[in-house]
Design a protein around this motif. Structure first.
Motif, PDB file in Angstrom:
ATOM      1  N   LEU A  15      25.085  47.732  32.736  1.00  0.00           N
ATOM      2  CA  LEU A  15      26.214  47.599  32.121  1.00  0.00           C
ATOM      3  C   LEU A  15      26.417  49.497  32.872  1.00  0.00           C
ATOM      4  CD1 LEU A  15      27.810  45.931  30.251  1.00  0.00           C
ATOM      5  CD2 LEU A  15      27.333  47.214  28.270  1.00  0.00           C
ATOM      6  N   VAL A  16      28.358  49.308  33.227  1.00  0.00           N
ATOM      7  CA  VAL A  16      28.833  50.099  33.683  1.00  0.00           C
ATOM      8  C   VAL A  16      29.035  50.848  33.085  1.00  0.00           C
ATOM      9  CG1 VAL A  16      30.857  51.219  35.680  1.00  0.00           C
ATOM     10  CG2 VAL A  16      29.313  48.888  36.125  1.00  0.00           C
ATOM     11  N   GLY A  17      29.955  50.388  32.094  1.00  0.00           N
ATOM     12  CA  GLY A  17      30.782  50.911  30.753  1.00  0.00           C
ATOM     13  C   GLY A  17      30.598  50.630  29.626  1.00  0.00           C
ATOM     14  N   GLU A  18      31.106  50.118  28.966  1.00  0.00           N
ATOM     15  CA  GLU A  18      30.578  49.435  27.617  1.00  0.00           C
ATOM     16  C   GLU A  18      31.658  47.764  27.387  1.00  0.00           C
ATOM     17  OE1 GLU A  18      32.660  51.329  24.217  1.00  0.00           O
ATOM     18  OE2 GLU A  18      32.345  52.694  25.156  1.00  0.00           O
ATOM     19  N   ILE A  19      31.410  47.236  26.782  1.00  0.00           N
ATOM     20  CA  ILE A  19      31.844  45.833  26.449  1.00  0.00           C
ATOM     21  C   ILE A  19      33.421  45.976  25.916  1.00  0.00           C
ATOM     22  CG2 ILE A  19      31.991  43.871  25.855  1.00  0.00           C
ATOM     23  CD1 ILE A  19      28.905  43.839  26.498  1.00  0.00           C
ATOM     24  N   VAL A  20      34.703  45.297  25.725  1.00  0.00           N
ATOM     25  CA  VAL A  20      35.689  46.009  25.250  1.00  0.00           C
ATOM     26  C   VAL A  20      36.809  45.048  24.674  1.00  0.00           C
ATOM     27  CG1 VAL A  20      35.983  48.539  26.656  1.00  0.00           C
ATOM     28  CG2 VAL A  20      36.927  47.009  27.365  1.00  0.00           C
ATOM     29  N   GLN A  21      37.129  46.058  23.883  1.00  0.00           N
ATOM     30  CA  GLN A  21      38.371  44.119  23.606  1.00  0.00           C
ATOM     31  C   GLN A  21      40.022  44.809  24.197  1.00  0.00           C
ATOM     32  OE1 GLN A  21      38.029  42.583  19.681  1.00  0.00           O
ATOM     33  NE2 GLN A  21      39.470  41.569  19.657  1.00  0.00           N
TER      34      GLN A  21
END
Length: 150
Positions: free
Chosen positions: A117-123
């Motif tokens: 994962l490059v960053g994070e899962i965001v909404q």
């Protein structure tokens, strides 16, 4: 006003170091291998401007059959530059984005195959859950799960 002559987009191409690894990665996302072949000869070099070339390509297709990804592994001439570790704000190719049904499940499967994962899962608002993942070959892929109605 002139009539638009564009009919459709045929595919997006990515040059890879290992065709087998890239095929496995994109198969894990959900694309299907449509075909694989060697492309070589004078005609091919005239199209690409590379002269004599020998390249193996694999055509991957999305489940709906409308979008294709052409993966290419060059044997001749050798590749001359590498953009795989460029940050997301680098000029040129950035990423391909796919819509998925269950982003958490897809990310989990890809990570178990060595992706990160490059960053994070965001909404994003009440519309999408999004992330960037770096997979086989360092290829940057965006994943989006629609969560709201549009």
């Amino acid at each position: 006003m002139e009539e638009n002559k564009l009919l459709r987009m045929v595919n997006v191409g990515i040059v890879v170091e290992s065709l087998d690894n890239a095929i496995l990665f994109f198969t894990e996302i959900g694309l299907r291998l449509e075909g694989r072949m060697i492309v070589e000869g004078e005609w091919a070099g005239r199209v690409t401007g590379l002269g004599t070339q020998r390249v193996e390509i694999a055509m991957m297709v999305t489940p709906d059959g409308h979008s294709r990804l052409e993966l290419s592994q060059f044997f001749t001439p050798e590749t001359i530059s590498d953009h795989r570790n460029a940050p997301v704000n680098a000029l040129g190719y950035l990423r391909i984005m796919f819509t998925v049904q269950d982003i958490d499940e897809v990310v989990s499967r890809l990570i178990s195959q060595g992706a990160r994962l490059v960053g994070e899962i965001v909404q994003y608002e009440n519309s999408y859950r999004l992330c960037y993942i770096r997979g086989a070959e360092g290829i940057l892929v965006g994943l989006a799960e629609q969560i709201g109605t549009r």
